[in-house]
Write an enzyme that holds these catalytic residues in place. Structure first.
Site, short mmCIF file in Angstrom:
data_model
loop_
_atom_site.label_atom_id
_atom_site.label_comp_id
_atom_site.label_asym_id
_atom_site.label_seq_id
_atom_site.Cartn_x
_atom_site.Cartn_y
_atom_site.Cartn_z
N ASN A 173 -6.01 3.34 10.33
CA ASN A 173 -5.18 2.26 10.86
C ASN A 173 -5.01 2.33 12.37
OD1 ASN A 173 -3.56 4.64 10.12
ND2 ASN A 173 -1.86 3.48 10.97
N CYS B 288 7.40 7.17 20.10
CA CYS B 288 8.56 7.52 20.93
C CYS B 288 9.73 7.94 20.06
CB CYS B 288 8.95 6.31 21.78
SG CYS B 288 10.15 6.69 23.04
N GLN C 195 -6.57 -1.00 5.32
CA GLN C 195 -7.23 -1.54 6.51
C GLN C 195 -8.69 -1.89 6.26
OE1 GLN C 195 -5.74 -2.26 9.31
NE2 GLN C 195 -3.80 -1.19 9.13
N SER D 143 -3.29 -3.68 0.34
CA SER D 143 -2.13 -4.39 0.90
C SER D 143 -2.47 -5.86 1.11
CB SER D 143 -1.72 -3.75 2.23
OG SER D 143 -0.69 -4.50 2.84
N ALA E 35 0.81 -1.21 0.00
CA ALA E 35 0.00 0.00 0.00
C ALA E 35 0.85 1.27 0.00
CB ALA E 35 -0.94 -0.01 1.20
N THR E 36 2.03 1.23 0.60
CA THR E 36 2.89 2.42 0.61
C THR E 36 3.27 2.81 -0.81
OG1 THR E 36 3.78 2.06 2.83
CG2 THR E 36 5.14 3.34 1.31
#
Length: 454
Positions: A204, A378, A232, A252, A124-125
């Site tokens: 997502n 993070c 998704q 995907s 999908a990217t």
């Protein structure tokens, strides 16, 4: 069947090998594999974390396990029918080409499209990059404006930022508190030079389903190309490219119980949509995506789509029941649990929860026996809450405490019950150490407190 087929092939090869070198190589490989194995009699150790056994897998939005039936369909194209699908002069190429075209039809059927409108990609990217950058580059002389949302997948947002650096203008539409876009806001944002509207079908991170048919009608009214990242959504909710009026759709394989490394791009033929190829080469896939089509992966994606079409309704009912079991199980034992995103318009297999008075990363680290994802990202220097939750207007302290539970085809009742038990135990443990939670229990309104700064 898959294991039997592999074993049969190994036996056949071993019998033909008189010297026995293959057996020795297999034996050496097995010994090396056992030496590198990270599991011992006391549990599993990896990356400094030690747990008693493999954790429960509740991270389906990240990737899904390959359905064994999908693997069975793929194996022959690894070990016997291994021809290049672009070889036109012999049987090996013909049978691989036939398998690819069959898979193309299977993918097309799931989204109610024509097989001629399916382009195979690496995922999908890549499909998103071709759609966003490829379309705007093709129409760059007339169209210089793109509309998307603040909650899109990062590859769409980064593709838009890339276009901004090239001089295109991007409008990032906000979403309501439930994660749904405002349709009137979309209408107002469209300009004469708007070339593309890109809106993710199922988010997502929070599982929210956008009003695709309504968005499609607006795009049709203003004659603007409509692209959606449906990674998704594929196999999870019914998709009809005609009803949605999409011109480009990214898909995907590994989000629908197929293999990693393969995806597809739906490109409408009537009215025809054009894109500029992002990769040069042999001109495969109608020149849109050059490179040898990976037959086993494509076959796997096709098989996964066919299974999804047959089992989507059953999966939806079962997964909805498991989601209710998980949510009610947690809420019956602890308070301060908030569902992020719309509770009505969402895919049941995605449950994003925030736990008040608990730090998300601490909760995530405490849930070592459950494979889930945190809504926080993070970085090396700071901990920032999810940009998706920030777009919803979720307060920063609650955004930091979000956990995404992903429920799938192979999730069991026992796994859900165990996840409830472990989550409740960890939340209660962290709250016992939280002075803020103690103040709340005493009836103190934390938001009214004037905190001094030092």
């Amino acid at each position: 069947m898959a294991t039997k087929l592999i074993a049969s092939r190994i036996r056949q090869t071993c019998c033909r090998n008189k010297v026995g070198s293959l057996q020795q190589q297999l034996r050496n490989f097995s010994i090396a594999a056992m030496k590198e194995e990270y599991e011992d009699s006391e549990g599993i150790s990896m990356k400094g974390v030690k747990i008693s056994g493999r954790p429960l897998y509740l991270d389906i939005q990240a990737t899904s396990p390959v359905d064994p039936r999908v693997l069975d369909s793929m194996l022959p194209f690894y070990i016997s029918r291994y021809g290049n699908p672009h070889s036109r002069t012999h049987l090996y190429g013909w049978e691989s080409d036939q398998a690819v075209e069959n898979a193309r039809s299977q993918v097309a059927s799931l989204i109610k499209a024509s097989p001629k409108e399916i382009i195979f990609t690496s995922g999908a990217t890549e499909s998103n990059n071709i759609s966003v950058k490829g379309l705007m580059h093709f129409y760059k002389d007339k169209k210089r404006h793109v509309i998307t949302t603040q909650t899109e997948h990062k590859c769409v947002l980064d593709s838009c930022r890339h276009l901004q650096q090239e001089g295109f203008e991007i409008t990032y539409l906000p979403v309501r508190n439930d994660g749904i876009i405002d349709l009137q806001g979309l209408k107002s944002a469209i300009r004469p030079d708007t070339g593309l509207v890109s809106v993710m079908a199922v988010n997502n991170e929070i599982g929210v389903i956008q009003p695709m048919e309504e968005i499609g009608k607006i795009c049709k009214e203003f004659n603007v190309v409509f692209h959606t990242d449906a990674a998704q959504a594929l196999g999870k909710i019914p998709i009809d490219v005609e009803k949605w009026n999409v011109s480009l759709m990214s898909l995907s394989g590994h989000k629908v119980y197929g293999p990693k490394g393969v995806g597809a791009l739906y490109m409408r033929r009537r009215p025809r949509v054009r894109v500029e190829a992002q990769m040069n080469g042999g001109g495969q896939e109608r020149g849109i995506r050059s490179g040898t089509v990976p037959t086993p992966l494509v076959v796997g994606m096709g098989a996964a789509c066919e299974l999804a079409m047959k089992e989507m309704e059953y999966d939806e009912k079962r997964i909805s029941g498991l989601q209710e079991r998980l949510l009610s199980g947690i809420r019956s034992k602890i308070d301060g649990v908030v569902v992020n995103g719309s509770t009505e318009n969402r895919y049941a297999g995605n449950l994003n929860l925030s736990f008040a008075y608990v730090e998300g990363e601490s909760l995530l680290m405490g849930l070592k026996e459950v494979a889930v994802s945190s809504g926080s990202a993070c970085t090396s220097a700071s901990l920032e809450p999810s940009y998706v939750l920030r777009a919803l207007g979720v307060e920063e302290d609650m955004a930091h405490t979000s956990i995404r539970f992903g429920i799938g085809r192979f999730t069991t009742d026992e796994e859900i019950d165990r996840a409830v038990e472990l989550t409740v135990r960890q939340v209660e443990k962290l709250r016992e150490m939280s002075p803020l939670y103690e103040m709340v229990k005493e009836g103190i309104d934390i938001k009214s407190i004037q905190w001094s700064q030092h």
